[in-house]
Design an enzyme around this catalytic site. Structure first.
Site, short mmCIF file in Angstrom:
data_model
loop_
_atom_site.label_atom_id
_atom_site.label_comp_id
_atom_site.label_asym_id
_atom_site.label_seq_id
_atom_site.Cartn_x
_atom_site.Cartn_y
_atom_site.Cartn_z
N GLY A 75 35.89 41.54 36.70
CA GLY A 75 37.38 41.47 37.30
C GLY A 75 37.55 42.44 38.59
N GLY A 130 40.71 41.87 40.97
CA GLY A 130 41.97 42.12 40.34
C GLY A 130 42.65 43.25 41.04
N GLN A 131 43.94 43.75 40.53
CA GLN A 131 44.59 44.62 41.11
C GLN A 131 43.96 46.24 40.96
OE1 GLN A 131 47.99 46.02 38.96
NE2 GLN A 131 49.14 46.82 40.92
N ASP A 137 33.31 38.56 39.60
CA ASP A 137 34.85 38.51 39.22
C ASP A 137 34.42 36.59 38.96
OD1 ASP A 137 37.90 39.43 39.70
OD2 ASP A 137 37.62 37.31 39.17
N ILE A 138 35.43 36.19 38.20
CA ILE A 138 35.41 34.67 38.01
C ILE A 138 35.70 33.95 39.56
CG2 ILE A 138 37.59 34.41 36.92
CD1 ILE A 138 36.60 32.46 35.06
N ASP A 168 31.47 35.04 35.00
CA ASP A 168 32.39 34.69 33.83
C ASP A 168 32.07 35.67 32.77
OD1 ASP A 168 34.14 33.88 32.09
OD2 ASP A 168 33.83 31.61 32.20
N TYR A 207 49.66 40.45 24.09
CA TYR A 207 48.85 41.15 25.07
C TYR A 207 48.72 42.43 24.25
CZ TYR A 207 47.91 44.32 28.92
OH TYR A 207 47.50 45.28 30.11
N LYS A 230 45.42 44.34 23.06
CA LYS A 230 44.89 45.77 23.27
C LYS A 230 44.64 46.76 22.23
CE LYS A 230 44.38 45.28 27.84
NZ LYS A 230 43.16 45.25 28.54
#
Ligand code: AKB
Length: 318
Positions: A8, A11-12, A34-35, A52, A143, A147
């Site tokens: 990932g 990402g951010q 990352d994907i 992935d 979500y 988590k």
């Protein structure tokens, strides 16, 4: 010698954490994956690949081939997007974590894992102010449920298989390098883009909705600190509370107005209001301070200044 796999990385969090990790461990030892296609600087600065995390066979080949010793698994569907496709989000968030945990049992070189949790593990029945490390966790979002279940799995593998999995319950993260995607705290990033580009912003939360937030530099520093702490210092085997600062959309807008006086904000709450209202307003992170020395540098004033500068530079303004 450590070989780090970041999943990932586009990402951010990943796009900034990879840079920090490369400074600690050396460029060639941090694999950005990352994907989707990775940002230029991550591709140029060290090894990278399209990977992935749901493809468990390729994942294990990658880990063995590159003698990976630490994995940072950052890929997830965030709170707002997860509500649109709950079962798909559950599947992605859970199965990806289980793929990593399962491979750590058999990949002998892997000795440490980082997996981000979130303030979303808390729910409407959790104390809202100064939320303790150990408290009621009855999340009302898919979500948050994913988590919380992830935290339980991390603790289960930590104790049952003697692995070293570490985690932070991130608050809303604010950054300008890579935009967040699909979260409830995203307003606190979007607002800077609209302030710079349009001088007006329509906020999807009510103006008095207080949430815990953190500037990305503080989040990256905290993550590196947690992951480089001696194992005996890690007393929380699920995930650490990390609070940052708390503010409302109105307080953030007022701070931006000190720099852009004609900036205007309107409020049109959508489905994310209910999510935000189920989360704590401030977090007690004394355990993280005590165990591995968590510290944060950015208050509302400092993060506003650096965000306006960073976003402004992207658009040649401010
Ligand atoms: C979200 O809003 O979904 C995330 C989070 C708080 O985990 N930023």
């Amino acid at each position: 010698m450590e070989n780090i796999l970041v999943i990932g990385a586009a990402g951010q969090i990943g796009s900034e954490l990879v840079i920090a990790l490369r400074k600690v461990y050396g460029n060639e030892h941090v694999f950005a994956t990352d994907i989707k296609d990775l940002p230029r600087d991550l591709k140029d600065g060290g090894p990278s690949a399209i990977l992935d995390v749901m493809d468990d066979k390729r994942l294990i080949h990658f880990v063995i081939r590159h003698k990976i010793t630490q994995i940072y698994h950052l890929a997830a569907v965030l709170s707002g997007n997860a509500e649109k496709l709950p079962l798909q989000a559950w599947h992605i968030n859970m199965q990806s974590l289980l793929n990593i945990l399962d491979l750590a049992k058999v990949a002998d070189d892997v000795h440490r894992i980082f997996w981000p949790s979130s303030i979303a593990v808390f729910g409407p029945t959790t104390p809202k102010q100064n939320t303790p490390q150990l408290t009621v966790t009855e999340p009302s979002t898919v979500y948050g449920i994913s988590k919380l279940a992830g935290e339980r799995w991390c603790e289960y593998f930590n104790t049952g298989y003697n692995l070293d999995i570490r985690s932070i319950r991130y608050p809303g993260l604010i950054s300008y390098k890579t935009e967040a995607g699909g979260g409830t705290t995203d307003y606190a990033v979007e607002i800077f883009y609209d302030a710079i580009q349009k001088k007006e912003y329509e906020c999807f939360l009510k103006k008095d909705t207080a949430l815990p937030m953190m500037f990305m530099q503080d989040a990256v520093d905290a993550t590196v600190k947690l992951m480089t702490a001696p194992k005996e210092k890690i007393s929380v085997k699920s995930s650490y509370n990390v609070g940052g600062i708390s503010f409302t959309p109105e307080q953030l807008a007022e701070e931006i107005k000190k720099h852009i006086p004609d900036f205007k904000v309107s409020y049109k709450p959508d489905f994310r209001q209910q999510i935000a209202e189920s989360w704590p307003q401030s977090i007690n992170d004394t355990q993280a301070q005590k165990d591995w020395g968590l510290e944060t540098k950015y208050d509302l004033e400092a993060l506003t200044e650096v965000m306006l500068k960073g976003v402004g530079e992207k658009f040649g303004k401010y």
